[in-house]
Design a protein around this motif. Structure first.
Motif, PDB file in Angstrom:
ATOM      1  N   VAL A  82       1.139  -1.273  -0.268  1.00 46.76           N
ATOM      2  CA  VAL A  82       0.193  -0.266  -0.278  1.00 46.76           C
ATOM      3  C   VAL A  82       0.556   1.375   0.037  1.00 46.76           C
ATOM      4  N   MET A  83       0.778   1.853  -0.649  1.00 46.35           N
ATOM      5  CA  MET A  83       1.389   3.264  -0.833  1.00 46.35           C
ATOM      6  C   MET A  83       1.489   4.601   0.339  1.00 46.35           C
ATOM      7  N   PHE A  84       0.540   4.313   0.999  1.00 46.31           N
ATOM      8  CA  PHE A  84       0.467   5.402   1.286  1.00 46.31           C
ATOM      9  C   PHE A  84       1.163   4.677   3.483  1.00 46.31           C
ATOM     10  N   SER A  85       1.546   3.526   3.771  1.00 45.34           N
ATOM     11  CA  SER A  85       1.537   2.774   4.367  1.00 45.34           C
ATOM     12  C   SER A  85       3.440   3.807   5.315  1.00 45.34           C
ATOM     13  N   PRO A  86       4.011   3.889   4.373  1.00 45.39           N
ATOM     14  CA  PRO A  86       5.200   4.736   4.653  1.00 45.39           C
ATOM     15  C   PRO A  86       5.527   6.228   5.961  1.00 45.39           C
ATOM     16  N   TYR A  87       4.256   6.974   4.512  1.00 44.57           N
ATOM     17  CA  TYR A  87       3.571   7.745   5.536  1.00 44.57           C
ATOM     18  C   TYR A  87       2.707   7.501   6.719  1.00 44.57           C
ATOM     19  N   LEU A  88       1.733   6.402   6.953  1.00 42.35           N
ATOM     20  CA  LEU A  88       1.052   6.712   8.094  1.00 42.35           C
ATOM     21  C   LEU A  88       2.203   6.472   9.023  1.00 42.35           C
ATOM     22  N   MET A  89       3.423   5.546   9.184  1.00 43.52           N
ATOM     23  CA  MET A  89       4.658   5.776  10.115  1.00 43.52           C
ATOM     24  C   MET A  89       4.853   6.326   9.922  1.00 43.52           C
ATOM     25  N   SER A  90       5.723   7.370   9.328  1.00 42.81           N
ATOM     26  CA  SER A  90       6.032   8.359   9.581  1.00 42.81           C
ATOM     27  C   SER A  90       5.442   9.089  10.422  1.00 42.81           C
ATOM     28  N   THR A  91       4.017   9.367  10.498  1.00 40.68           N
ATOM     29  CA  THR A  91       3.097  10.338  10.839  1.00 40.68           C
ATOM     30  C   THR A  91       3.049  10.041  12.600  1.00 40.68           C
ATOM     31  N   ALA A  92       2.963   8.472  12.104  1.00 37.52           N
ATOM     32  CA  ALA A  92       2.670   8.402  13.640  1.00 37.52           C
ATOM     33  C   ALA A  92       3.997   8.365  14.242  1.00 37.52           C
ATOM     34  N   LEU A 137      13.250   7.143   5.586  1.00 38.17           N
ATOM     35  CA  LEU A 137      13.551   8.632   5.041  1.00 38.17           C
ATOM     36  C   LEU A 137      13.503   7.967   3.519  1.00 38.17           C
ATOM     37  N   GLU A 138      13.868   7.056   2.901  1.00 34.20           N
ATOM     38  CA  GLU A 138      13.399   7.087   1.895  1.00 34.20           C
ATOM     39  C   GLU A 138      11.761   7.232   1.538  1.00 34.20           C
ATOM     40  N   THR A 139      11.418   6.936   1.755  1.00 31.99           N
ATOM     41  CA  THR A 139       9.634   7.112   0.996  1.00 31.99           C
ATOM     42  C   THR A 139       8.970   8.535   1.890  1.00 31.99           C
ATOM     43  N   SER A 140       9.651   9.024   2.592  1.00 31.12           N
ATOM     44  CA  SER A 140       8.990  10.023   3.843  1.00 31.12           C
ATOM     45  C   SER A 140       9.631  11.075   3.539  1.00 31.12           C
ATOM     46  N   HIS A 141      10.962  11.366   3.392  1.00 29.51           N
ATOM     47  CA  HIS A 141      11.472  12.420   3.231  1.00 29.51           C
ATOM     48  C   HIS A 141      10.798  13.637   2.622  1.00 29.51           C
ATOM     49  N   TRP A 142      10.156  13.580   1.903  1.00 32.50           N
ATOM     50  CA  TRP A 142       9.436  15.037   1.766  1.00 32.50           C
ATOM     51  C   TRP A 142       8.783  15.250   3.137  1.00 32.50           C
ATOM     52  N   LEU A 143       7.936  14.499   3.740  1.00 28.57           N
ATOM     53  CA  LEU A 143       7.285  14.797   4.541  1.00 28.57           C
ATOM     54  C   LEU A 143       7.485  15.137   6.199  1.00 28.57           C
ATOM     55  N   ILE A 144       8.594  14.402   6.239  1.00 29.03           N
ATOM     56  CA  ILE A 144      10.016  15.463   7.241  1.00 29.03           C
ATOM     57  C   ILE A 144      10.490  16.485   7.283  1.00 29.03           C
ATOM     58  N   MET A 145      10.661  16.664   5.632  1.00 25.50           N
ATOM     59  CA  MET A 145      11.655  18.495   5.357  1.00 25.50           C
ATOM     60  C   MET A 145      10.534  19.300   5.467  1.00 25.50           C
ATOM     61  N   MET A 146       9.046  18.688   5.878  1.00 23.48           N
ATOM     62  CA  MET A 146       7.823  19.808   5.972  1.00 23.48           C
ATOM     63  C   MET A 146       7.693  19.728   7.478  1.00 23.48           C
ATOM     64  N   VAL A 147       7.597  18.918   7.804  1.00 20.28           N
ATOM     65  CA  VAL A 147       7.449  19.026   9.350  1.00 20.28           C
ATOM     66  C   VAL A 147       9.054  19.699   9.962  1.00 20.28           C
ATOM     67  N   ALA A 148      10.099  19.100   9.743  1.00 20.45           N
ATOM     68  CA  ALA A 148      10.526  20.128   9.943  1.00 20.45           C
ATOM     69  C   ALA A 148      10.735  21.650   9.820  1.00 20.45           C
ATOM     70  N   ALA A 149       9.731  22.219   9.074  1.00 21.63           N
ATOM     71  CA  ALA A 149      10.223  24.061   8.260  1.00 21.63           C
ATOM     72  C   ALA A 149       8.855  23.784   9.955  1.00 21.63           C
ATOM     73  N   THR A 150       7.629  23.534   9.294  1.00 21.20           N
ATOM     74  CA  THR A 150       6.651  23.803  10.782  1.00 21.20           C
ATOM     75  C   THR A 150       7.060  23.626  11.880  1.00 21.20           C
ATOM     76  N   SER A 151       7.735  22.634  12.891  1.00 22.68           N
ATOM     77  CA  SER A 151       7.922  23.154  13.255  1.00 22.68           C
ATOM     78  C   SER A 151       9.497  23.894  14.011  1.00 22.68           C
ATOM     79  N   ALA A 152       9.489  24.425  13.090  1.00 20.34           N
ATOM     80  CA  ALA A 152      10.488  25.938  13.816  1.00 20.34           C
ATOM     81  C   ALA A 152      10.096  26.504  13.663  1.00 20.34           C
ATOM     82  N   MET A 153       8.673  26.786  12.766  1.00 19.87           N
ATOM     83  CA  MET A 153       8.139  28.117  13.360  1.00 19.87           C
ATOM     84  C   MET A 153       6.957  28.100  14.160  1.00 19.87           C
TER      85      MET A 153
END
Length: 333
Positions: A82-92, A137-153
């Protein structure tokens, strides 16, 4: 906090659960380690002397249980492709560590904790989710980068109007989570370096607040709690936590910015530096008010200050270590 055998037992199982999660070879075993870590931390939160501890433990349990259910769902669907599984894992995992925009539980839980429990929540409890996040990291690279920018602000803007020291340190922790996520994008060794320095600097400040039993900004301006020597120690510690050169906290941020620039993460660097500047603003506001509003010392305060001399010296050495290391690193680079 760790005065009874039960507290020592729960702290030991908490560390064991963390080690089990980061050394596991499957997501199911990692989930078991996270659950053991969760169930060990809740008894440490609960306190008979703190009437808000029950509410904080309930909020923490519900949030972590939701994230654990998401981990189970993601791990079970990973084998089916399932395509969304790595993103769901990263979100959790991001929910478990309190990164923005999944941070709403973090300030509410921290408000009901004592300072010693807060140290565990903001340091040890981030190790297992951060380590497991590095596997996605390989599958949710962009998600982590956006969360890092959001957390900084969020960490920067959330602490501007805070008068409660626990909430101020909570938003500071969210801001440093952004730097840890950014360091994790580069390498695990860089993340470990940043995390180690963050643990040292934040723990010295939290132990200072714990010793003085300070929970509000006005506690730091009280003549009964603050002396000029202690104000100087707190001033240097907060600036080190904020990453002002040449204090200790600046060194890992300097290295992280260099590595991010080399890897062409200039978008992320902009938000990290902007968030750090705002953090330094309310750190300076806190320390300057402590200097300017403190009343003249009374005679008995010298006794109180001398009893803290060893701790003050230890904190001073940790936070001015960057004064010695910065010229060496500059010559190396």
């Amino acid at each position: 906090m760790f005065l009874t055998p039960s507290h020592l037992l729960f702290f030991s199982t908490l560390v064991f659960g963390m080690m089990m999660a980061i050394s596991s070879s499957s997501w199911f075993t990692a989930w078991m380690g996270l659950e053991l870590n969760l169930l060990s931390f809740i008894p440490l939160i609960t306190s008979e002397t703190n009437r808000f501890s029950s509410e904080a433990s309930l909020k923490y349990f519900l949030t972590q249980a939701l994230a654990s259910a998401m981990i189970l769902l993601a791990s079970s669907t990973m084998t089916t492709g399932v395509m969304f599984s790595p993103y769901l894992m990263s979100t959790a995992l991001l929910i478990k560590m309190g990164a923005a925009p999944f941070h709403m539980w973090f300030p509410m839980v921290a408000e009901g904790l004592g300072w010693l429990q807060f140290i565990i929540l903001s340091t040890i409890q981030k190790i297992a989710p951060m380590t497991l996040l590095s596997y996605t990291l390989e599958t949710s690279h962009w998600l982590i980068m956006m969360v890092a920018a959001t957390s900084a602000m969020v960490g920067a803007l959330g602490g501007i109007n805070q008068m409660m020291l626990r909430k101020l340190m909570t938003y500071s922790s969210i801001g440093h989570t952004a730097w840890m996520l950014a360091a994790l994008l580069i390498s695990e060794s860089l993340w470990l370096t940043y995390f180690s320095v963050y643990c040292l600097t934040s723990t010295t400040i939290v132990l200072f607040f714990f010793y003085k039993q300070a929970y509000h900004l006005k506690h730091l301006t009280s003549s009964a709690l603050q002396t000029p020597k202690q104000s100087t120690i707190m001033f240097m510690s907060l600036l080190s936590l904020g990453g002002l050169p040449p204090f200790t906290g600046f060194i890992p941020k300097w290295i992280t910015v260099q590595e991010l620039a080399v890897s062409s993460y200039m978008f992320l660097v902009f938000f990290l530096i902007l968030g750090t500047l705002i953090n330094l603003y309310y750190y300076l506001r806190l320390t300057l008010s402590s200097f300017m509003m403190a009343s003249p010392m009374l005679k008995w305060q010298f006794i109180q200050e001398s009893s803290m001399s060893n701790m003050n010296l230890f904190m001073m050495l940790l936070n001015i270590l960057g004064l010695l290391l910065s010229p060496i690193l500059f010559m190396i680079n």
